[in-house]
Structure formats: C-alpha cells, structure tokens
Design a protein around this motif. Structure first.
Motif, PDB file in Angstrom:
ATOM      1  N   ARG A 137      -7.058  15.493  17.117  1.00 34.14           N
ATOM      2  CA  ARG A 137      -8.104  14.811  17.882  1.00 34.14           C
ATOM      3  C   ARG A 137      -8.505  15.658  19.081  1.00 34.14           C
ATOM      4  NH1 ARG A 137      -5.062   9.342  18.504  1.00 34.14           N
ATOM      5  NH2 ARG A 137      -5.215  10.078  20.629  1.00 34.14           N
ATOM      6  N   HIS A 138      -9.774  15.647  19.390  1.00 32.52           N
ATOM      7  CA  HIS A 138     -10.283  16.353  20.561  1.00 32.52           C
ATOM      8  C   HIS A 138     -10.324  15.361  21.713  1.00 32.52           C
ATOM      9  CE1 HIS A 138     -11.610  20.044  18.482  1.00 32.52           C
ATOM     10  NE2 HIS A 138     -11.521  19.232  17.442  1.00 32.52           N
ATOM     11  N   GLY A 144      -5.168  28.299  29.548  1.00 37.03           N
ATOM     12  CA  GLY A 144      -5.825  29.063  30.608  1.00 37.03           C
ATOM     13  C   GLY A 144      -4.844  29.498  31.684  1.00 37.03           C
ATOM     14  N   ARG A 145      -3.902  28.613  32.043  1.00 38.86           N
ATOM     15  CA  ARG A 145      -2.885  28.968  33.049  1.00 38.86           C
ATOM     16  C   ARG A 145      -1.959  30.052  32.535  1.00 38.86           C
ATOM     17  NH1 ARG A 145      -2.819  23.547  34.039  1.00 38.86           N
ATOM     18  NH2 ARG A 145      -0.892  23.187  32.899  1.00 38.86           N
ATOM     19  N   ARG A 152      -0.874  27.547  19.142  1.00 39.20           N
ATOM     20  CA  ARG A 152      -0.459  26.816  17.933  1.00 39.20           C
ATOM     21  C   ARG A 152      -0.391  25.307  18.201  1.00 39.20           C
ATOM     22  NH1 ARG A 152       4.327  30.614  16.702  1.00 39.20           N
ATOM     23  NH2 ARG A 152       3.305  32.315  15.621  1.00 39.20           N
ATOM     24  N   ALA A 153       0.141  24.948  19.366  1.00 41.70           N
ATOM     25  CA  ALA A 153       0.252  23.528  19.716  1.00 41.70           C
ATOM     26  C   ALA A 153      -1.141  22.893  19.778  1.00 41.70           C
ATOM     27  CB  ALA A 153       0.977  23.369  21.044  1.00 41.70           C
ATOM     28  N   ALA A 154      -2.097  23.597  20.374  1.00 39.27           N
ATOM     29  CA  ALA A 154      -3.463  23.068  20.454  1.00 39.27           C
ATOM     30  C   ALA A 154      -4.091  22.984  19.064  1.00 39.27           C
ATOM     31  CB  ALA A 154      -4.316  23.938  21.369  1.00 39.27           C
ATOM     32  N   ARG A 163      -7.564  18.665  25.816  1.00 36.98           N
ATOM     33  CA  ARG A 163      -8.194  19.262  26.999  1.00 36.98           C
ATOM     34  C   ARG A 163      -7.128  19.813  27.946  1.00 36.98           C
ATOM     35  NH1 ARG A 163      -9.091  18.482  32.069  1.00 36.98           N
ATOM     36  NH2 ARG A 163      -8.102  16.449  32.149  1.00 36.98           N
ATOM     37  N   ARG A 164      -6.051  19.032  28.143  1.00 35.66           N
ATOM     38  CA  ARG A 164      -4.963  19.495  29.025  1.00 35.66           C
ATOM     39  C   ARG A 164      -4.266  20.715  28.425  1.00 35.66           C
ATOM     40  NH1 ARG A 164      -3.932  13.995  29.352  1.00 35.66           N
ATOM     41  NH2 ARG A 164      -2.074  14.213  28.054  1.00 35.66           N
TER      42      ARG A 164
END
Length: 179
Positions: free
Chosen positions: A59-60, A72-73, A52-54, A65-66
C-alpha cells in the motif's frame, strides 16, 4: 583579504531541504525498480535493506512515505552519484548503453536481412549456438510474414544482448590447471 570560498556560508534551510528531497526522490526511483534491475545497482547493505522493505509495502500509505523518508536519511551518508550513474545504465539513459542497444538492433536487422550475417556473429562470439540462432531467425521471419507476435524477433535481440554483455566474455583466468 580572505578567500571567498572560506567565507562561504553553510547551506540554507531551503537548500538542505531540496537536497534531502532529491535524495528521497532518488530513493523512490530505487524502490520503483523491478527486483532484477535492483540487483544490478551497487548499494550499501543498509540502504539495500531499506529499499527492499519499501518494495515489500503493497500500500502507498503513511508507512511507505515514512520508509521513503528513512531511505533519504540513509542516503545522506552515501555518495549519490554512483547510484545515479547505475540507475541511468539500468534505465538505458546512459549514452554507452543506448549505443550498445542500437548496435544490437542493427545487428538483428542485418541478420534478418541476410543469413550470412550469422557466420559473422559466430566468428565474433564463438560461444553462440548457431543452430539456435538460425532457428530463431527463421521463426522471426515467419512471424513477420504471418503478422504474429514478434516472440522470436525479441528472443534474437535478447540472445545478442547476452552475447554482447561483459559477463558473457570468455575468461582466460583459471582456464588452465596451474601446478
């Protein structure tokens, strides 16, 4: 003599990196899903919050990216297979889901070709509003005849799809007062 599986070496750095990139890519697929489809994917709450945060990031840039790396982690601690299966269903990649959509399309085509199909639909799905479906059928035929946008044609498909979904199946539990 020892079992070859016992001697199996730990994954190489390249293998670990590929696995992490695959999890990030899966996370990116989740982020790219529309919100309504995202709700249909079963996820642990921490992963859902990270996605949700992403999604809120317009903006990309580096921050996004982080965030994808973070997703992924988080996914390292989750079995990705159920998520992959859920995504396949949501995207329509699932064989069962594709077959269901084809079945609905054939039913819609048969309904437009013959009004008698309406009675078969009503027999199979007692909750259907026959008058509404009949009016959608007439409107769809009129749209085709006049070359207009297929609004009613699509509405018939959506109505049939909703009828065919398990969530719409009549419940037998709690229908009666148990005293």
């Amino acid at each position: 003599m020892t079992d070859p599986e016992e001697e199996q070496a730990p994954p190489s750095k390249t293998q670990r990196k590929r696995a992490m990139e695959a999890l990030q890519e899966l996370g990116k697929e989740l982020v790219d899903l529309p919100v309504d489809r995202m709700k249909r994917v079963e996820l642990p709450e921490d992963l859902r919050e990270a996605v949700r945060a992403a999604q809120r990031m317009s903006r990309h840039d580096e921050a996004r990216r982080r965030q994808l790396q973070y997703i992924g982690r988080v996914m390292r601690d989750v079995d990705p297979e159920p998520i992959r299966r859920s995504l396949a269903v949501v995207r329509g990649d699932s064989v069962d889901e594709t077959a269901k959509l084809h079945r609905i399309e054939r039913l819609r085509t048969a309904l437009l070709a013959d009004e008698k199909k309406l009675y078969e639909i009503a027999e199979n799905f007692p909750s259907v509003d026959r008058q509404h479906l009949r009016s959608l059928r007439r409107a769809a035929l009129l749209e085709q005849e006049q070359g207009k946008a297929p609004r009613s044609y699509r509405a018939i498909f959506q109505l049939l799809k909703d009828l065919d979904s398990p969530a719409e199946a009549p419940s037998t539990e709690n229908d009666h007062d148990h005293r």
